[in-house]
Design a protein around this motif. Sequence first.
Motif, mmCIF file in Angstrom:
data_model
loop_
_atom_site.group_PDB
_atom_site.id
_atom_site.type_symbol
_atom_site.label_atom_id
_atom_site.label_comp_id
_atom_site.label_asym_id
_atom_site.label_seq_id
_atom_site.Cartn_x
_atom_site.Cartn_y
_atom_site.Cartn_z
ATOM 1 N N GLY A 12 0.820 -1.212 0.000
ATOM 2 C CA GLY A 12 0.000 0.000 0.000
ATOM 3 C C GLY A 12 0.851 1.258 0.000
ATOM 4 N N ALA A 13 1.954 1.232 0.757
ATOM 5 C CA ALA A 13 2.833 2.399 0.793
ATOM 6 C C ALA A 13 3.487 2.625 -0.569
ATOM 7 N N GLU A 14 3.872 1.559 -1.242
ATOM 8 C CA GLU A 14 4.461 1.692 -2.580
ATOM 9 C C GLU A 14 3.440 2.273 -3.562
ATOM 10 N N GLN A 15 2.214 1.772 -3.484
ATOM 11 C CA GLN A 15 1.168 2.270 -4.370
ATOM 12 C C GLN A 15 0.884 3.739 -4.079
ATOM 13 N N LEU A 16 0.875 4.115 -2.819
ATOM 14 C CA LEU A 16 0.645 5.512 -2.447
ATOM 15 C C LEU A 16 1.747 6.411 -3.012
ATOM 16 N N ARG A 17 3.007 5.939 -2.938
ATOM 17 C CA ARG A 17 4.108 6.732 -3.504
ATOM 18 C C ARG A 17 3.933 6.885 -5.026
ATOM 19 N N ARG A 18 3.511 5.825 -5.700
ATOM 20 C CA ARG A 18 3.302 5.920 -7.152
ATOM 21 C C ARG A 18 2.192 6.928 -7.461
ATOM 22 N N HIS A 19 1.121 6.870 -6.677
ATOM 23 C CA HIS A 19 0.014 7.812 -6.904
ATOM 24 C C HIS A 19 0.457 9.250 -6.650
#
Length: 118
Positions: A90-97
Amino acid sequence: MENNPNNPDAPITAAVLTAEFGKFEKKMEHLLSEQTEATEQLLADQATVILDAVEERMHKKLDEKFDPVITKLDAVLKEFEDHRDEDIAGAEQLRRHENQLVKLEARVSTLETAVTSV
């Protein structure tokens, strides 16, 4: 009359009695020492057998008590690891967003600049 050890009627002196009692005492001390050592070894062996049996029973009882607890803890730990993995993803996805938002904001501001300059 001489002191003949083979004659039961011969008189005995105090020195002979003392010598004979001394020999007897040494033999008894030796026999008692051997018997004491044998008894101590026997007791040590019995104590070892008893302690081994107690240890085996303790391990069995502890295994019976703690195996269900350990099994439950394994399940809880697995669930915890799954949540941790989800948090990382989730943290990786948040950084991508966030990176996409920054790029989109830059594009929008470029387009706004281009529209206002026309």
